[in-house]
Motif scaffolding. Sequence first.
Motif, PDB file in Angstrom:
ATOM      1  N   PHE A  21       0.800  -1.250   0.050  1.00 26.69           N
ATOM      2  CA  PHE A  21      -0.050  -0.139  -0.034  1.00 26.69           C
ATOM      3  C   PHE A  21       0.706   1.379   0.020  1.00 26.69           C
ATOM      4  O   PHE A  21       0.373   2.324   0.373  1.00 26.69           O
ATOM      5  CB  PHE A  21      -0.919  -0.038   1.083  1.00 26.69           C
ATOM      6  N   TYR A  28     -10.382   0.997   8.530  1.00 26.11           N
ATOM      7  CA  TYR A  28     -11.781   1.054   8.353  1.00 26.11           C
ATOM      8  C   TYR A  28     -12.441   1.759   9.202  1.00 26.11           C
ATOM      9  O   TYR A  28     -11.946   1.716  10.600  1.00 26.11           O
ATOM     10  CB  TYR A  28     -12.356  -0.463   8.433  1.00 26.11           C
ATOM     11  N   PRO A  38     -24.148   2.263   4.559  1.00 19.32           N
ATOM     12  CA  PRO A  38     -24.389   0.859   4.940  1.00 19.32           C
ATOM     13  C   PRO A  38     -23.536   0.020   5.503  1.00 19.32           C
ATOM     14  O   PRO A  38     -23.788  -1.069   6.185  1.00 19.32           O
ATOM     15  CB  PRO A  38     -24.912   0.145   3.432  1.00 19.32           C
ATOM     16  N   CYS A  39     -21.893   0.408   5.211  1.00 20.60           N
ATOM     17  CA  CYS A  39     -20.977  -0.282   5.772  1.00 20.60           C
ATOM     18  C   CYS A  39     -20.017   0.649   5.932  1.00 20.60           C
ATOM     19  O   CYS A  39     -20.041   1.757   5.663  1.00 20.60           O
ATOM     20  CB  CYS A  39     -20.438  -1.487   4.729  1.00 20.60           C
ATOM     21  N   ALA A  40     -18.919   0.160   7.009  1.00 21.10           N
ATOM     22  CA  ALA A  40     -17.789   0.914   6.773  1.00 21.10           C
ATOM     23  C   ALA A  40     -17.196   1.333   5.913  1.00 21.10           C
ATOM     24  O   ALA A  40     -17.107   0.503   4.699  1.00 21.10           O
ATOM     25  CB  ALA A  40     -16.677   0.167   8.058  1.00 21.10           C
ATOM     26  N   VAL A  42     -13.275   2.083   3.879  1.00 24.40           N
ATOM     27  CA  VAL A  42     -11.874   1.962   3.778  1.00 24.40           C
ATOM     28  C   VAL A  42     -11.018   3.121   3.350  1.00 24.40           C
ATOM     29  O   VAL A  42     -11.466   3.490   2.385  1.00 24.40           O
ATOM     30  CB  VAL A  42     -11.590   0.465   3.097  1.00 24.40           C
TER      31      VAL A  42
ATOM     32  N   THR B 337     -27.726  -0.298  -0.442  1.00 23.54           N
ATOM     33  CA  THR B 337     -26.368  -0.439  -0.645  1.00 23.54           C
ATOM     34  C   THR B 337     -26.155   0.156  -2.231  1.00 23.54           C
ATOM     35  O   THR B 337     -25.302   0.869  -2.318  1.00 23.54           O
ATOM     36  CB  THR B 337     -25.883  -1.825  -0.179  1.00 23.54           C
ATOM     37  N   SER B 340     -26.834   3.652  -2.657  1.00 23.82           N
ATOM     38  CA  SER B 340     -25.760   4.763  -2.154  1.00 23.82           C
ATOM     39  C   SER B 340     -24.428   4.531  -3.002  1.00 23.82           C
ATOM     40  O   SER B 340     -23.696   5.418  -2.923  1.00 23.82           O
ATOM     41  CB  SER B 340     -25.718   4.334  -0.652  1.00 23.82           C
ATOM     42  N   TYR B 341     -24.188   3.576  -3.540  1.00 24.87           N
ATOM     43  CA  TYR B 341     -23.151   3.289  -4.437  1.00 24.87           C
ATOM     44  C   TYR B 341     -23.438   3.372  -5.732  1.00 24.87           C
ATOM     45  O   TYR B 341     -22.850   2.938  -6.777  1.00 24.87           O
ATOM     46  CB  TYR B 341     -22.075   1.976  -4.293  1.00 24.87           C
ATOM     47  N   ASN B 391     -22.871   7.664  -1.463  1.00 26.79           N
ATOM     48  CA  ASN B 391     -21.922   7.181  -0.208  1.00 26.79           C
ATOM     49  C   ASN B 391     -20.221   7.703  -1.111  1.00 26.79           C
ATOM     50  O   ASN B 391     -19.862   6.935  -1.915  1.00 26.79           O
ATOM     51  CB  ASN B 391     -21.743   5.775   0.172  1.00 26.79           C
ATOM     52  N   PRO B 392     -19.819   8.589  -0.240  1.00 24.71           N
ATOM     53  CA  PRO B 392     -18.517   8.988  -0.798  1.00 24.71           C
ATOM     54  C   PRO B 392     -17.094   7.942  -0.626  1.00 24.71           C
ATOM     55  O   PRO B 392     -16.296   8.123  -1.284  1.00 24.71           O
ATOM     56  CB  PRO B 392     -18.117  10.310  -0.246  1.00 24.71           C
ATOM     57  N   SER B 393     -17.252   6.897   0.318  1.00 28.73           N
ATOM     58  CA  SER B 393     -16.255   6.439   0.551  1.00 28.73           C
ATOM     59  C   SER B 393     -16.033   4.823  -0.009  1.00 28.73           C
ATOM     60  O   SER B 393     -17.458   4.299  -0.221  1.00 28.73           O
ATOM     61  CB  SER B 393     -15.553   6.288   2.128  1.00 28.73           C
ATOM     62  N   LEU B 394     -15.140   4.272   0.049  1.00 28.86           N
ATOM     63  CA  LEU B 394     -15.130   2.979  -0.742  1.00 28.86           C
ATOM     64  C   LEU B 394     -15.234   1.881   0.534  1.00 28.86           C
ATOM     65  O   LEU B 394     -15.058   2.128   1.612  1.00 28.86           O
ATOM     66  CB  LEU B 394     -13.642   2.508  -1.059  1.00 28.86           C
ATOM     67  N   PRO B 395     -16.181   0.818   0.187  1.00 28.95           N
ATOM     68  CA  PRO B 395     -16.845   0.001   1.235  1.00 28.95           C
ATOM     69  C   PRO B 395     -15.713  -1.239   1.771  1.00 28.95           C
ATOM     70  O   PRO B 395     -14.929  -1.594   1.013  1.00 28.95           O
ATOM     71  CB  PRO B 395     -17.912  -0.599   0.361  1.00 28.95           C
ATOM     72  N   GLN B 396     -16.013  -1.377   2.942  1.00 27.95           N
ATOM     73  CA  GLN B 396     -15.102  -2.330   3.572  1.00 27.95           C
ATOM     74  C   GLN B 396     -15.807  -3.378   3.223  1.00 27.95           C
ATOM     75  O   GLN B 396     -17.146  -4.078   3.354  1.00 27.95           O
ATOM     76  CB  GLN B 396     -15.336  -2.250   5.162  1.00 27.95           C
ATOM     77  N   PRO B 404     -20.131  -5.828   0.564  1.00 31.87           N
ATOM     78  CA  PRO B 404     -19.849  -4.869   1.297  1.00 31.87           C
ATOM     79  C   PRO B 404     -20.347  -5.377   2.957  1.00 31.87           C
ATOM     80  O   PRO B 404     -21.447  -6.062   2.729  1.00 31.87           O
ATOM     81  CB  PRO B 404     -20.603  -3.660   0.763  1.00 31.87           C
ATOM     82  N   MET B 405     -19.863  -5.155   3.834  1.00 31.22           N
ATOM     83  CA  MET B 405     -20.036  -5.617   5.394  1.00 31.22           C
ATOM     84  C   MET B 405     -21.363  -4.801   5.696  1.00 31.22           C
ATOM     85  O   MET B 405     -21.412  -4.049   6.620  1.00 31.22           O
ATOM     86  CB  MET B 405     -18.946  -5.321   6.236  1.00 31.22           C
ATOM     87  N   LEU B 451      -9.653  -8.074  -3.387  1.00 31.31           N
ATOM     88  CA  LEU B 451     -10.681  -7.251  -2.978  1.00 31.31           C
ATOM     89  C   LEU B 451     -10.724  -5.998  -3.642  1.00 31.31           C
ATOM     90  O   LEU B 451      -9.771  -5.132  -3.560  1.00 31.31           O
ATOM     91  CB  LEU B 451     -10.749  -7.228  -1.636  1.00 31.31           C
ATOM     92  N   HIS B 454      -9.151  -2.674  -2.091  1.00 32.73           N
ATOM     93  CA  HIS B 454      -7.895  -2.674  -1.593  1.00 32.73           C
ATOM     94  C   HIS B 454      -7.073  -2.686  -2.890  1.00 32.73           C
ATOM     95  O   HIS B 454      -5.813  -2.098  -2.917  1.00 32.73           O
ATOM     96  CB  HIS B 454      -7.640  -4.037  -0.909  1.00 32.73           C
ATOM     97  N   PHE B 457      -6.630   0.946  -4.079  1.00 31.77           N
ATOM     98  CA  PHE B 457      -5.517   1.495  -3.246  1.00 31.77           C
ATOM     99  C   PHE B 457      -4.075   1.025  -3.430  1.00 31.77           C
ATOM    100  O   PHE B 457      -3.132   1.752  -3.173  1.00 31.77           O
ATOM    101  CB  PHE B 457      -5.888   1.479  -1.826  1.00 31.77           C
TER     102      PHE B 457
END
Lengths: 120, 505, 90
Positions: A21, A28, A38-40, A42, B337, B340-341, B391-396, B404-405, B451, B454, B457
Amino acid sequence: MAVKAAYENYSGPNRDAVENFHGNQLVYLGWDEHMMFPCAGVFPLPPQMPFGAIIKEVVPSAFSLHPDFASIDWGKVEWLLDGKSFNPTLDKSLEDNGVNHKSLIRMITPGLNGINNSGF
Amino acid sequence: MEQAKKMNMKEKYNAMTGDLAWDFSYKTEAEIFPLSDFEGIKIEDWSKWQDPFRLTMDAYWKYQGEKERKLYAVIDAFGQNNAHLGVTDARYINALKIFLTAVTPLEYGAHRGFAMTGRAFPGVGAQVASQMQSIDELRHAQTQLHTISQYNKYFDGLHDPFHMFDRVWYLSVPKSYFEDALSAGPFEFITAISFSFEYVLTNLLFMPFMSGAAYNGDMATVNFGFSAQSDESRHMTLGLEVIKFMLEQHPDNLPIIQRWIDKYFWRGYRLLGIVGMMMDYMLPKRVMSWKEGWEMYFEQNGKMLFDDLARYGITMPKFWEQSVEEKEHLTHQLWLTFYSYGHAAAFHTWIPDDSELDWLSEKYPNTFDKYYRPRLVYLREQEKLGKRFYNPSLPQLCQTCQIPMVYTDPKNPTKRVYRETIYNGDRFHFCSDACKEIFEHEPEKMSQAWLPPHQIFQGNCGGATIPDVLKHYHFTENDGGEFLHSRDNANWNLWKGLTPDEEAA
Amino acid sequence: MSEKMVFLALQDNEDARPIREAIEADNPLAVITQFPGVYKIDAPGRLVINRESVEERIGRAWNPQDIHLSLVTLSGNIDETEDYFALERT
C-alpha cells in the motif's frame, strides 16, 4: 485447518499485505446506528498520521453528508478499536494509538442515532 | 435380413455412453487422472455411476439442436419487431444489466469447470455427463450474449460484460464464488456447482427471474431463460446423482462432502441476495417476493432435498437458519447499498414509487414499514431537493463473500455484524460467522482474495480517483447513477411518447 | 405438510400442453400453480407422465425424453423408461 491442494506446501501471496500500500496502511471506519452509510468505509492512511487527523479529515470526508454530522459533540464521541472500547490520544500517531493495518474504528455518537432516531 | 432387436433405454444408454470409453494399455490410471484423489474422496467403483436421465450423445445433440432453432427464431422476431419497446418500463432493463454482467460470465465459468471435471474424473458416466453440461453452459453464455445484445443497441450498461466481470467491485462477488470452486479439485467443484448451486439454489435464480421477464414483456429473455432452464433440470439431477454416488462409494466421504455443502450453500446464498434484490426492487411487475421465493424453494423444497439425503448422514447446511432469519431484511439492505453506491455501478438505481412501496409493506409486514420505508422515503425527498445521496467512501468488504459488510443482526437490524480473525499476523474481516468459518478452514486460499477497494488503493485499477477507476472498468458516463436522471429514462419517454420526467437528463 | 412432495415446472406453450393434460388426467392429486410463462405442478409422493396418455392427445408417437424440450425445473428422484417419466419421493 488447512486447504487440501494438489501438491504439498501450497501457499499463495497475502494479497493485502501492508507492503502493497505504498507506505499507507488500511483503516476501516464505521459510524454505528447510521445505516445511511450501509457499511464501514476503507481508507489508506499513513501510520504516522495523528489520530486527530482522522477526526479532522477522514471522518468528514466519509460522513458529513448525514444531517446528524453537524450536531456531533466530539467530546462525547465513543470509539471502538477492533471491537474494544478505546480512548484515542489525538496528537499521537495511528501506530502509537494501536491502530494497525486493517484495524476497524467504530464511532458511536450518544444521543445521535440517525434520522428520527431510526438508526439510519 | 433379420432385423436386430431394438435396444431398450438402459441398453441404449450403456451402448451409447459407457461403451464409448476404452481401457488404458501403457499408462496407469493414476498417471492419466492425477486430480482424482487429492481431495480425499474415495471411489471404489466408477461403474456404479447411474445417469438417471440416460440421455445418449445422439439424443443430446438432437434435443439441443431443436432448442437452438426455437430460440434463434424468437431472437430474429424480436429484432425485426422492435420488441425492446414491449417491456413494461426502462427500469426493467437494469435487471438484465446485472444478469448479463454477473450471471452470464458464470455460465462461461461453468463451461470451463465441467470441461475440467470431464477430463479429471476416471469414470465414463461422469465424463459424459460433464461433457454435456460443459457444452450446455457454453450454449447458455452464448445465447444470453446474443439475446441481450438486442438491448445493447438501445440501452446503456450492456456493452462490456466480460471486461467488467474481471474488474468491477460488485462483480467480484460472483467471480470469487465461481473461482473458489474452479480452483478446487473436481469433486469439490461438482459439489459446489451441481449440487449446492444447481440443485439447491438455482430454482431461485431462474424461476422468479424468467417468470419476471415474461411478466414484464421481455420476450427475448423468457426464451433464452427457458431454453437454458430446460438443460438445468438435467444439471440438477446430475447434482443429486453426484452426491449420492460419492456417499455410497465410501463412508469417509461424508464429512468432506458435508463441509463442501455447508460452504457453497452459504456462498451461494450470499450470491443470490442480488437476485432477491432484482425480484423485490427491479421488476416493475413483480412475480413473488424474495421471502416467498426463499420459503417455497429453500425452506420447503430444500428441506425435502435434504430429507432425501438423511439416510446417508447428510444434514441441512450449517447456518441455514440464519438465511431464514435474514429473509425479511436482506433485499432492502442490498438495494439501499447499491442505491448509495449507484455512481459506481453499471446499472441504474431508484426509489420505488408509492404503489411499489405498498407492495413491499404487504410482503414484508414485520420489517418494511418499521425499518425500510422511512429510509427510502427520506432518500426520495433528498433526491427531490437535488441532493441525491451517494456514499463517498469505498466499502469495507467481507474477505470471503466480498460483499460490502452491510449485514445486520436480524434481532437488532440497526447493528452491523462485524467478525474478524488474525491469520499470519494480519487481520481479516467477515460479514458473518459462516464467512469467517469458510476462511478459517482454508486461510492459505482465502487470504489471497482480490478485494477491489484494496486493489484500487494498491494502484492496480487505473488510478486513485473514482473517474479513473470507472474508466478502467469501461463504464461510460451514462451507465450508472440515478435512473430518473439517466439517458435510458429520457430515451424511453421519447420512444414511448411519454411526458419527460422533470429531472431526466 | 407431512407428505413428501415432488414437483416439475413446464413452459406454458403448445408443446407442453398435451403433457400437462396427460399429467392432469393421470395424477388426480397433482396441483398446478400458474406463473407468467410457466407453471409448477406439485404432487405428493409420485408424479408420472405416461407416453400413451400424451400420444392419445397428440395423435402420433411421443418419446418421454421429449420432455427435455419443455421442462423448466423438477424436484424428486427420476424413474424413466420407454413408457413413462416419473418423479418420486418416498
